[in-house]
Design a protein around this motif. Sequence first.
Motif, PDB file in Angstrom:
ATOM      1  N   PHE A   1      13.828   8.936   8.932  1.00 19.60           N
ATOM      2  CA  PHE A   1      14.126  10.029   9.869  1.00 19.60           C
ATOM      3  C   PHE A   1      15.267   9.630  10.802  1.00 19.60           C
ATOM      4  CE2 PHE A   1      13.247  12.681  13.630  1.00 19.60           C
ATOM      5  CZ  PHE A   1      13.185  13.922  13.014  1.00 19.60           C
TER       6      PHE A   1
ATOM      7  N   GLY B   1       7.620  10.529 -13.562  1.00 14.13           N
ATOM      8  CA  GLY B   1       7.815  10.990 -12.184  1.00 14.13           C
ATOM      9  C   GLY B   1       9.216  10.651 -11.698  1.00 14.13           C
TER      10      GLY B   1
ATOM     11  N   TRP C   1      11.725  12.809 -13.467  1.00 17.71           N
ATOM     12  CA  TRP C   1      11.751  14.167 -12.906  1.00 17.71           C
ATOM     13  C   TRP C   1      12.548  14.183 -11.600  1.00 17.71           C
ATOM     14  CZ3 TRP C   1       9.631  14.572 -17.308  1.00 17.71           C
ATOM     15  CH2 TRP C   1       9.256  15.802 -17.815  1.00 17.71           C
TER      16      TRP C   1
ATOM     17  N   LEU D   1      15.764  16.383 -10.680  1.00 14.51           N
ATOM     18  CA  LEU D   1      15.901  17.177  -9.456  1.00 14.51           C
ATOM     19  C   LEU D   1      17.183  16.813  -8.710  1.00 14.51           C
ATOM     20  CD1 LEU D   1      14.833  19.069  -7.213  1.00 14.51           C
ATOM     21  CD2 LEU D   1      13.537  17.159  -6.328  1.00 14.51           C
TER      22      LEU D   1
ATOM     23  N   GLY E   1      20.356  18.968  -9.367  1.00 18.03           N
ATOM     24  CA  GLY E   1      20.445  19.628  -8.073  1.00 18.03           C
ATOM     25  C   GLY E   1      21.754  19.322  -7.357  1.00 18.03           C
TER      26      GLY E   1
ATOM     27  N   PRO F   1      25.999  21.192  -4.959  1.00 19.86           N
ATOM     28  CA  PRO F   1      26.758  20.812  -3.750  1.00 19.86           C
ATOM     29  C   PRO F   1      28.020  20.011  -4.051  1.00 19.86           C
ATOM     30  CG  PRO F   1      24.606  19.710  -3.812  1.00 19.86           C
ATOM     31  CD  PRO F   1      24.591  20.730  -4.887  1.00 19.86           C
TER      32      PRO F   1
ATOM     33  N   THR G   1      27.630  29.376  10.416  1.00 21.31           N
ATOM     34  CA  THR G   1      26.618  29.610  11.439  1.00 21.31           C
ATOM     35  C   THR G   1      26.592  31.092  11.809  1.00 21.31           C
ATOM     36  OG1 THR G   1      27.038  27.426  12.282  1.00 21.31           O
ATOM     37  CG2 THR G   1      25.867  28.933  13.741  1.00 21.31           C
TER      38      THR G   1
ATOM     39  N   LEU H   1       3.682  17.278 -11.676  1.00 15.34           N
ATOM     40  CA  LEU H   1       5.028  16.818 -11.334  1.00 15.34           C
ATOM     41  C   LEU H   1       5.802  17.787 -10.445  1.00 15.34           C
ATOM     42  CD1 LEU H   1       6.086  15.257 -14.750  1.00 15.34           C
ATOM     43  CD2 LEU H   1       5.518  14.055 -12.650  1.00 15.34           C
TER      44      LEU H   1
ATOM     45  N   PRO I   1      21.317  27.811   8.328  1.00 15.93           N
ATOM     46  CA  PRO I   1      22.684  27.402   8.656  1.00 15.93           C
ATOM     47  C   PRO I   1      22.971  27.412  10.153  1.00 15.93           C
ATOM     48  CG  PRO I   1      22.658  29.547   7.582  1.00 15.93           C
ATOM     49  CD  PRO I   1      21.282  29.004   7.492  1.00 15.93           C
ATOM     50  N   ALA I   2      22.214  28.215  10.908  1.00 14.60           N
ATOM     51  CA  ALA I   2      22.455  28.283  12.349  1.00 14.60           C
ATOM     52  C   ALA I   2      22.156  26.961  13.032  1.00 14.60           C
ATOM     53  CB  ALA I   2      21.603  29.389  12.954  1.00 14.60           C
TER      54      ALA I   2
ATOM     55  N   HIS J   1      17.110  25.770  -4.232  1.00 16.00           N
ATOM     56  CA  HIS J   1      17.050  24.706  -5.247  1.00 16.00           C
ATOM     57  C   HIS J   1      15.657  24.097  -5.308  1.00 16.00           C
ATOM     58  CE1 HIS J   1      21.057  24.285  -6.854  1.00 16.00           C
ATOM     59  NE2 HIS J   1      21.605  24.311  -5.651  1.00 16.00           N
TER      60      HIS J   1
ATOM     61  N   PHE K   1      12.932  24.679  -8.241  1.00 14.58           N
ATOM     62  CA  PHE K   1      12.603  23.489  -9.043  1.00 14.58           C
ATOM     63  C   PHE K   1      11.116  23.496  -9.389  1.00 14.58           C
ATOM     64  CE2 PHE K   1      11.241  19.080  -9.656  1.00 14.58           C
ATOM     65  CZ  PHE K   1      12.140  18.673 -10.629  1.00 14.58           C
TER      66      PHE K   1
ATOM     67  N   PHE L   1      12.088  22.354 -16.576  1.00 13.75           N
ATOM     68  CA  PHE L   1      12.583  21.695 -15.367  1.00 13.75           C
ATOM     69  C   PHE L   1      14.109  21.712 -15.264  1.00 13.75           C
ATOM     70  CE2 PHE L   1       8.327  19.949 -15.264  1.00 13.75           C
ATOM     71  CZ  PHE L   1       8.071  19.867 -13.904  1.00 13.75           C
TER      72      PHE L   1
ATOM     73  N   TRP M   1      16.244  25.822 -13.429  1.00 11.11           N
ATOM     74  CA  TRP M   1      15.897  26.605 -12.232  1.00 11.11           C
ATOM     75  C   TRP M   1      17.091  27.336 -11.616  1.00 11.11           C
ATOM     76  CZ3 TRP M   1      16.745  21.263 -11.579  1.00 11.11           C
ATOM     77  CH2 TRP M   1      17.621  20.909 -10.566  1.00 11.11           C
TER      78      TRP M   1
ATOM     79  N   SER N   1      27.477  26.983  -6.798  1.00  7.50           N
ATOM     80  CA  SER N   1      28.805  26.854  -7.404  1.00  7.50           C
ATOM     81  C   SER N   1      28.815  27.443  -8.814  1.00  7.50           C
ATOM     82  CB  SER N   1      29.222  25.387  -7.461  1.00  7.50           C
ATOM     83  OG  SER N   1      28.694  24.775  -8.603  1.00  7.50           O
TER      84      SER N   1
ATOM     85  N   PHE O   1      23.511  25.902 -15.802  1.00  2.00           N
ATOM     86  CA  PHE O   1      22.136  26.419 -15.797  1.00  2.00           C
ATOM     87  C   PHE O   1      21.981  27.591 -16.773  1.00  2.00           C
ATOM     88  CE2 PHE O   1      21.532  24.338 -11.528  1.00  2.00           C
ATOM     89  CZ  PHE O   1      20.473  23.550 -11.914  1.00  2.00           C
TER      90      PHE O   1
END
Lengths: 99, 543
Positions: A23, A70, A73, A77, A81, A85, A94, B213, B238-239, B249, B253, B300, B303, B313, B320
């Motif tokens: 954190f 696991g 997977w 992800l 994923g 980005p 914002t 999983l 986003p704020a 995402h 998933f 999997f 998604w 994007s 996908f």
Amino acid sequence: MPPRFPRLLIAWVLLLVLLGVEFGVAMLSFAPWLRVLILLPAMAMAAIVGIVFMEIGRAPVVARGFATAGLFWLLVLLGLGSMDPLTRTYYHTTVEHPE
Amino acid sequence: MSTTVVEAAELEKSYLVDKSTVASWLLTTDHKRIAILYLGSITFFFFIGGIAAAAVRLNLLVPEGLIPSAETYNRLFTTHGVIMVWFFLVPAVPVSLGNFVVPLMLGARDLAFPKLNLISWYLFIIGGIIELYALFIGGVDTGWTFYPPMSTSFNQSHVVLAVIGVFVSGFSSIATGLNFIVTIHRLRAPGMTWYKMPIFLWSLYSTSVILVLATPVLAITLLLLGFERIFRIGVFDPAIGGDPILFQHMFWFYSHPAVYIMILPGFGVISEIIPVFCRRRLFGYKFVAWCSVSIAVISFFVWGHHMFVSGQSLYASVVFSLLSYAVAVPSAIKVFNWIGTMHKGFIRFDAPMLYALGFVGLFTIGGLTGLFVAALAADVHLTQTYFVVAHFHYVMVGGMVTAFFGGLHYWWPKITGRMYPEMWGRAAALIIFIGFNVTFAPQFLLGYLGMPRRYHSYPPDFQVLNVLSSAGATILAAGYLLPLGYLTWSLFRGERAPANPWGATGLEWQTPSPPPAKNFATTPVVTEPPYTFPPPELVQNRV
């Protein structure tokens, strides 16, 4: 009290400490090439869960297979994923919230 | 399938009358009783979700909407989605039919962790009560997907409570999945190799892998959502520095594989029914078995096809989109194998088979229209329209719910020891099939013509198709109420069921109906592959 209880308790406390570290680390600014360091506490937590709680070292093959699945997977992800980005050109800006 | 001797078991009391106090039910660790507890619970949630759906269809009878407030309409369709997805579709087949028949099919006395099984029911009930409380003190208006920033900043509804309800019930799913995996690995009867397992077990095994999983990812996602809403920690909004697409995402998933959590057990049910009512071995057993596993794995990777217009994007969307086509292959193989099984079979059109036939047709339509929305360019036009609603309902209701009803009728004699009235069973199957198509086929047209989903009102041009859809919903509701009536009637007045009324081959049919508390007097020994029916000439003579 089960014989392994103190060991489990220590591992649990360690997990909480690492969660706190994760954190805290998330709040820091890193150079782009150092951002991978943010993953270290999380990887340590996964290792503790696998070694201490799941006792993966002594587990039968099937259990090891599931533990590996696991991680696979998780890789799916994070890998699939991050495809978005890493290639996205538009990010939400914002917005004003209604009071 | 085996050389089991069960006469001694017949001398035992059935699980229904073994102990009769309320506590003996609420504290039971018998998988069969827990299945009954689950069956009652999911039936309750099914009708709650159904009432909300009826209100939605009622509103859409007129273009300006019959419900005065659009806000109320939002909360109604969210209630429908949240209850149906999280408290009926996801758990239905595994926790009720699965809980009941998995140990029986394996030749075991119970699941591997009976107490965990009971805990999972309590978790489900606690999650359900929290959810109902959230919905009835004002509800949620975000849709069943809880998308931020709508769910975090832009509404005053009871999102946190609703999310906690889903979060808690997720642990029930994980516990059930874990229990099934260990049971199938460890408690198979002597001689029951993996390739001698009924396909229903392969399906539930694959489902359980997804449950174990994927569900934790959903739990974390919902937890983060709750944290963001309560403590204003920027994760998705986003704020405050978050990314709403990150939520999508993480949510999908879990939630795309969850589509297969819902439909894979349905595949398993259909794979049990068709061979029995065609008196033929399942065509391509190994293909069907491994297709369940491959669907679980591929599910999997796809998604992102829910997010083509989210701001994801373009490169990710293309990948996908391509991956999404891959999941159609094992699903299609299953459909071909069911048809291959029926080919030259001695088909009996009892109620379970009618449901199975309905399933094959409706799921195929649902699956094929899924290819439309997996195509990037087509999806830009079709997404967020009634086309997607129709596609989803053809897979989930035409597929999963139809399979659930098929399985319920198929195993009803085993579960209750009573036969349901066959004529009513067939009538309900037909009414549901007709009602379903009248309800949802017009929605494909509405969506293609551009009617968006989740809107309280619509242009008058769309009224005819909407009225047709609402009329179909009335027929569908009647179809779903019928089994509630005649199955309840059969509990008291139904003919006593023999051990094996359908002439099936699984181990569950080799113990009395209803089974004794310990399932089998002696441990069964499996010597033959599943679905080994007598030679065709013998079947022909009998027919």
